[in-house]
Design a protein around this motif. Sequence first.
Motif, mmCIF file in Angstrom:
data_model
loop_
_atom_site.group_PDB
_atom_site.id
_atom_site.type_symbol
_atom_site.label_atom_id
_atom_site.label_comp_id
_atom_site.label_asym_id
_atom_site.label_seq_id
_atom_site.Cartn_x
_atom_site.Cartn_y
_atom_site.Cartn_z
ATOM 1 N N GLY A 152 0.831 -1.192 0.000
ATOM 2 C CA GLY A 152 0.000 0.000 0.000
ATOM 3 C C GLY A 152 0.876 1.256 0.000
ATOM 4 O O GLY A 152 0.528 2.282 -0.563
ATOM 5 N N GLY A 153 2.082 1.129 0.585
ATOM 6 C CA GLY A 153 2.989 2.263 0.685
ATOM 7 C C GLY A 153 3.714 2.608 -0.609
ATOM 8 O O GLY A 153 4.362 3.656 -0.712
ATOM 9 N N MET A 154 3.633 1.721 -1.611
ATOM 10 C CA MET A 154 4.348 1.914 -2.872
ATOM 11 C C MET A 154 4.041 3.257 -3.534
ATOM 12 O O MET A 154 4.928 3.917 -4.085
ATOM 13 C CB MET A 154 3.976 0.802 -3.851
ATOM 14 N N GLY A 155 2.734 3.619 -3.427
ATOM 15 C CA GLY A 155 2.279 4.821 -4.113
ATOM 16 C C GLY A 155 3.059 6.076 -3.695
ATOM 17 O O GLY A 155 3.240 7.001 -4.477
ATOM 18 N N LYS A 156 3.573 6.045 -2.468
ATOM 19 C CA LYS A 156 4.267 7.235 -1.961
ATOM 20 C C LYS A 156 5.726 7.311 -2.433
ATOM 21 O O LYS A 156 6.419 8.301 -2.191
ATOM 22 C CB LYS A 156 4.243 7.243 -0.426
ATOM 23 N N LEU A 157 6.216 6.263 -3.078
ATOM 24 C CA LEU A 157 7.626 6.233 -3.481
ATOM 25 C C LEU A 157 7.855 7.052 -4.752
ATOM 26 O O LEU A 157 6.975 7.125 -5.604
ATOM 27 C CB LEU A 157 8.071 4.796 -3.743
ATOM 28 N N PRO A 158 9.080 7.589 -4.846
ATOM 29 C CA PRO A 158 9.413 8.246 -6.111
ATOM 30 C C PRO A 158 9.445 7.209 -7.235
ATOM 31 O O PRO A 158 9.930 6.083 -7.000
ATOM 32 C CB PRO A 158 10.835 8.795 -5.869
ATOM 33 N N PRO A 159 8.941 7.573 -8.412
ATOM 34 C CA PRO A 159 8.777 6.597 -9.496
ATOM 35 C C PRO A 159 10.044 5.819 -9.801
ATOM 36 O O PRO A 159 9.986 4.621 -10.049
ATOM 37 C CB PRO A 159 8.377 7.455 -10.700
ATOM 38 N N GLU A 160 11.233 6.430 -9.744
ATOM 39 C CA GLU A 160 12.432 5.696 -10.159
ATOM 40 C C GLU A 160 12.804 4.585 -9.182
ATOM 41 O O GLU A 160 13.576 3.696 -9.507
ATOM 42 C CB GLU A 160 13.613 6.672 -10.376
ATOM 43 N N GLU A 161 12.217 4.606 -7.992
ATOM 44 C CA GLU A 161 12.560 3.548 -7.033
ATOM 45 C C GLU A 161 11.564 2.402 -7.009
ATOM 46 O O GLU A 161 11.784 1.365 -6.385
ATOM 47 C CB GLU A 161 12.693 4.151 -5.626
ATOM 48 N N ARG A 162 10.471 2.628 -7.674
ATOM 49 C CA ARG A 162 9.413 1.583 -7.619
ATOM 50 C C ARG A 162 9.849 0.236 -8.196
ATOM 51 O O ARG A 162 9.562 -0.808 -7.617
ATOM 52 C CB ARG A 162 8.161 2.087 -8.333
ATOM 53 N N PRO A 163 10.588 0.217 -9.349
ATOM 54 C CA PRO A 163 10.929 -1.108 -9.906
ATOM 55 C C PRO A 163 11.728 -1.960 -8.943
ATOM 56 O O PRO A 163 11.494 -3.160 -8.820
ATOM 57 C CB PRO A 163 11.780 -0.757 -11.131
ATOM 58 N N ARG A 164 12.628 -1.378 -8.229
ATOM 59 C CA ARG A 164 13.461 -2.150 -7.308
ATOM 60 C C ARG A 164 12.603 -2.756 -6.203
ATOM 61 O O ARG A 164 12.705 -3.924 -5.860
ATOM 62 C CB ARG A 164 14.532 -1.234 -6.698
ATOM 63 N N ILE A 165 11.731 -1.876 -5.649
ATOM 64 C CA ILE A 165 10.869 -2.362 -4.575
ATOM 65 C C ILE A 165 9.908 -3.419 -5.113
ATOM 66 O O ILE A 165 9.637 -4.443 -4.466
ATOM 67 C CB ILE A 165 10.075 -1.190 -3.956
ATOM 68 N N GLY A 166 9.448 -3.186 -6.362
ATOM 69 C CA GLY A 166 8.550 -4.183 -6.982
ATOM 70 C C GLY A 166 9.242 -5.530 -7.083
ATOM 71 O O GLY A 166 8.678 -6.570 -6.742
ATOM 72 N N ALA A 167 10.519 -5.504 -7.524
ATOM 73 C CA ALA A 167 11.255 -6.763 -7.680
ATOM 74 C C ALA A 167 11.436 -7.439 -6.333
ATOM 75 O O ALA A 167 11.257 -8.657 -6.193
ATOM 76 C CB ALA A 167 12.605 -6.500 -8.328
ATOM 77 N N LEU A 168 11.731 -6.641 -5.324
ATOM 78 C CA LEU A 168 11.917 -7.202 -3.986
ATOM 79 C C LEU A 168 10.624 -7.840 -3.492
ATOM 80 O O LEU A 168 10.629 -8.935 -2.911
ATOM 81 C CB LEU A 168 12.368 -6.088 -3.023
ATOM 82 N N THR A 169 9.500 -7.163 -3.738
ATOM 83 C CA THR A 169 8.204 -7.696 -3.330
ATOM 84 C C THR A 169 7.973 -9.072 -3.944
ATOM 85 O O THR A 169 7.572 -10.025 -3.275
ATOM 86 C CB THR A 169 7.079 -6.751 -3.779
ATOM 87 N N ASN A 170 8.252 -9.148 -5.257
ATOM 88 C CA ASN A 170 8.070 -10.439 -5.941
ATOM 89 C C ASN A 170 8.943 -11.515 -5.329
ATOM 90 O O ASN A 170 8.522 -12.660 -5.163
ATOM 91 C CB ASN A 170 8.403 -10.298 -7.414
ATOM 92 N N GLU A 171 10.134 -11.130 -5.006
ATOM 93 C CA GLU A 171 11.094 -12.072 -4.402
ATOM 94 C C GLU A 171 10.524 -12.627 -3.095
ATOM 95 O O GLU A 171 10.529 -13.830 -2.867
ATOM 96 C CB GLU A 171 12.383 -11.323 -4.091
ATOM 97 N N VAL A 172 10.031 -11.723 -2.240
ATOM 98 C CA VAL A 172 9.477 -12.143 -0.951
ATOM 99 C C VAL A 172 8.274 -13.050 -1.183
ATOM 100 O O VAL A 172 8.128 -14.112 -0.575
ATOM 101 C CB VAL A 172 9.059 -10.905 -0.118
ATOM 102 N N LYS A 173 7.429 -12.635 -2.128
ATOM 103 C CA LYS A 173 6.218 -13.405 -2.403
ATOM 104 C C LYS A 173 6.585 -14.814 -2.852
ATOM 105 O O LYS A 173 6.054 -15.812 -2.364
ATOM 106 C CB LYS A 173 5.430 -12.688 -3.497
ATOM 107 N N GLU A 174 7.543 -14.894 -3.772
ATOM 108 C CA GLU A 174 7.952 -16.209 -4.285
ATOM 109 C C GLU A 174 8.569 -17.067 -3.194
ATOM 110 O O GLU A 174 8.306 -18.259 -3.092
ATOM 111 C CB GLU A 174 8.943 -16.048 -5.432
ATOM 112 N N ALA A 175 9.371 -16.432 -2.359
ATOM 113 C CA ALA A 175 10.022 -17.187 -1.282
ATOM 114 C C ALA A 175 8.970 -17.781 -0.353
ATOM 115 O O ALA A 175 9.020 -18.972 -0.003
ATOM 116 C CB ALA A 175 10.964 -16.277 -0.496
ATOM 117 N N LEU A 176 7.976 -16.957 0.007
ATOM 118 C CA LEU A 176 6.938 -17.458 0.921
ATOM 119 C C LEU A 176 6.111 -18.548 0.235
ATOM 120 O O LEU A 176 5.806 -19.592 0.814
ATOM 121 C CB LEU A 176 6.039 -16.305 1.376
#
Length: 333
Positions: free
Chosen positions: A51-75
Amino acid sequence: MTHQTSDLEAQLDALRQEGQQAIATAETLEQLDQLRVKYLGKKGQLSQALGGMGKLPPEERPRIGALTNEVKEALQNDLDTKRTALQAAQIQAQLEAETLDVTMPGMYRPQGRMHPLNSTIDRALDIFTGLGYTVAQGPEMETDYYNFEALNFQPDHPARDMQDTLYLTDGNLLRTHTSTVQIRYMEENDPPIRVAVPGRVYRRDTVDATHSAVFHQIEILAVDEGLTFSDLRGTIKVFLEAMFGDVPIRFRPSFFPFTEPSAEVDVQWKGRWLEVLGCGMVDPNVLKAVGYDPEVYTGFAAGFGVERLAMVLHQIDDIRRLYNSDLRFLRQF
Ligand code: DAH
């Protein structure tokens, strides 16, 4: 890197750690499912963190997106692995609980067997179905019409006395023979007819070694164009040979109101002749009673005594042995 970004990264890392630990210690499939909802469900913790993604500066979103996917896949990965392990454990536990001890003593079930009267009926019907006959049945409680009148017994004819029977209070009676079903069957069917009828019959008979007041018969009836007494004789002979093998038989002239001519057939039993059936060519009056044209059709019929067939087949000396449920007798068959 902004402040929010590192916050979110830390949050995701913590989520992964906490989730993986919880999954590793889950003990049941239900618990595992609750964890799946808690972390990966629509309103689960991962969605909430994002939910907090929206507040991030656009250039940082891809990294956080990739990390999110990583966590999701790991779980997700851990959930799958753990589910497989829990299922296998469940099956293993079930197998252990249900182990079969082949050295335990068996359960005793006394073995039943067929009564000789039933096996005799089966054997006779096997032979007749082999000759093209269909099996039919009729009621044991009958009207005077089916038991006597339609079979050409005149109201005061002494032939009624020979079969004097058990009358019911409503004027009906217990059938004295299976010949009743000749009429019932012909009423419902058109020629050509080949039918075999097993059933129980009742008579005011004095009980002795060869008579019983309740006994069993098998009736046969054939109606077609051009049937003659030779067909009747041939059928009876083939049947008795199939039943008994090479046993001496004799035809004797007799009288029945519903056949003309009529005969009785005896077979050898305990050194004497024993009557096992009555038979004859169906009387034209019987055919007329059911609306068949006796100028076109002829028929033959026979009524076999099942007890007598069984007595000849197994050389039983007294008909009463068939009824008193003595296991020492019945176990022989
Ligand atoms: N119904 C006769 C009886 O019980 C036996 C019998 C005789 C049956 C001649 C028949 C027949 O079908 O044709 O004594």
